[in-house]
Design an enzyme around this catalytic site. Structure first.
Site, short mmCIF file in Angstrom:
data_model
loop_
_atom_site.label_atom_id
_atom_site.label_comp_id
_atom_site.label_asym_id
_atom_site.label_seq_id
_atom_site.Cartn_x
_atom_site.Cartn_y
_atom_site.Cartn_z
CB THR A 105 -0.90 0.02 1.24
OG1 THR A 105 -1.66 -1.19 1.29
CG2 THR A 105 -1.85 1.21 1.22
CE LYS A 181 -4.80 -2.78 2.05
NZ LYS A 181 -3.39 -3.13 1.97
CE LYS A 253 2.93 1.86 4.53
NZ LYS A 253 1.84 1.50 3.58
#
Length: 306
Positions: A105, A181, A253
Site C-alpha cells: 500500500t 486499498k 503510513k
C-alpha cells in the site's frame, strides 16, 4: 501502451523482494507452486526464507536476473522507486516481457509514472495491494485488489490466484488497486481504533476483557478487526506485548495515505482523522514498531481488571 506478454506457468521463476511480515509468508506460499527466489536487506529474513523453500539471494539484482515475475513487498512509495529505479534498481536487469507485481500500500501518486517507466522498458506492471495478514498470506487466503492492463494481469494471474481467495479486478489502470486499498484501509484503521476503545471501556467497567471480546464477536458489533486484533489487544499489557504481526507504524503510513486521498477528493473524514491521530500518538510514545493492537495502550496505559 498495451503489451503482449507470455502467460505465467508453473515453470516461471518468481522473485519476492521484501521478506517481512507479508513478503515471507507469500514467498513460502508461492514456493509450493513456483520456483521462488527471495531477497531482503535483513539477513535473518533471508535465512528464514531459505528454510521455507525459497532460493536465497544476497542482492536484489541477482535475485531478479532471469526472473519472469518480480513481486514487491516494500514499505512505502520511496522504497518502491528506489528498488526499481535506484542506483541498484532491479528494473535495469529485468528482461522485456517480465512483470512487476506491487503488493504494498503506497498510495496512487507514484503509480502512473512507475507503470509508464516500466512500460518503456517492456516490463508489465500490476498494481495489486492486498489485505488479510500473514496467516492468510501463508494459506493463500488473501484479498487482492488489482489495477492492471489485461495483458500484464494475465501474465501475473497464476501468482495472484495462488495467493488469494478473493481476487478483485478493480480496473484496467495501475492505480485503481491502490485507490480501492485506500478505501479499505480507512475502514481497517477506524475499526482497529474502535475495537481498542470498546475493549478499554469494557476493562474500566470491571468486565472480564476476554468474556467481553467473545460476547462482542457474537453480536452485531463483531468485525474482522475486532476478532483479529482483539485477542492481541488483551496481550498488549503483557511483558513484551503481543507478537508483532502488523506494525503500528504501518497504519501511521496508511492513514496518512487515506488523509491525503480524502483531502484531494474534497471530502471530510472525521473518523479517519481521529484514528490517524491515535496512531500518531502511539508512535510518538514509542509504539511504532509494536503490533498495531498496542494502540489500546494509548487509550488505557494500564489494565484495570486483573
Amino acid at each position: 501502451m498495451s503489451q503482449t506478454l507470455p502467460v505465467a506457468s508453473r515453470d516461471s521463476i518468481v522473485t519476492v523482494l521484501g521478506l517481512g511480515a507479508m513478503g515471507l509468508p507469500m514467498a513460502a506460499r508461492l514456493s509450493s507452486e513456483f520456483a521462488v527466489r527471495g531477497f531482503d536487506i535483513n539477513e535473518g529474513r533471508r535465512d528464514l526464507a531459505a528454510s521455507a523453500g525459497v532460493e536465497r539471494f544476497d542482492s536484489a539484482r541477482s535475485a531478479c536476473s532471469g526472473s519472469g515475475i518480480v513481486l514487491l513487498a516494500v514499505r512505502n512509495e520511496e522504497q518502491l522507486v528506489e528498488v526499481l529505479f535506484g542506483a541498484e534498481g532491479v528494473a535495469a536487469v529485468m528482461t522485456p516481457g517480465s512483470v512487476v507485481i506491487l503488493t504494498s500500500t503506497v498510495g496512487t501518486a507514484a503509480i502512473p509514472v512507475t507503470a509508464e517507466r516500466l512500460a518503456g522498458m517492456g516490463i508489465g506492471f500490476v498494481d495489486a495491494p492486498l489485505s488479510g495478514g500473514p496467516v492468510r498470506a501463508r494459506e493463500g487466503d488473501l484479498l487482492i485488489l488489482v489495477g492492471a492492463e489485461p495483458a500484464a494481469l494475465e501474465r501475473a494471474r497464476a501468482v495472484l490466484e495462488a495467493l488469494s481467495s478473493t481476487l478483485t479486478i478493480v480496473g484496467d489502470a495501475p492505480g485503481d488497486g491502490q485507490a480501492m486499498k485506500t478505501v479499505n484501509q480507512l475502514l481497517c484503521g477506524v475499526h482497529i481504533a474502535a475495537a481498542a476503545e470498546a475493549l478499554a471501556l469494557a476493562d474500566r467497567l470491571g468486565l472480564d476483557p476476554g468474556k467481553a471480546l467473545r460476547a462482542l464477536e457474537a453480536g452485531a458489533a463483531g468485525s474482522f478487526m475486532l476478532s483479529n486484533r482483539g485477542p492481541r489487544m488483551l496481550e498488549a499489557y503483557d511483558d513484551g506485548g503481543a507478537e508483532v504481526l502488523s506494525r503500528l507504524d504501518i497504519f501511521v503510513k496508511d492513514m496518512g495515505i487515506v488523509g491525503n486521498a480524502v483531502r484531494a477528493a474534497g471530502l471530510p473524514s472525521p473518523l479517519a482523522a481521529a484514528a490517524e491521530q491515535l496512531y500518531l500518538i502511539a508512535q510518538a510514545q514509542g509504539l511504532g514498531t509494536a503490533d498495531d493492537s498496542a494502540v489500546i495502550r494509548v487509550l488505557a496505559p494500564t489494565r484495570h481488571t486483573s
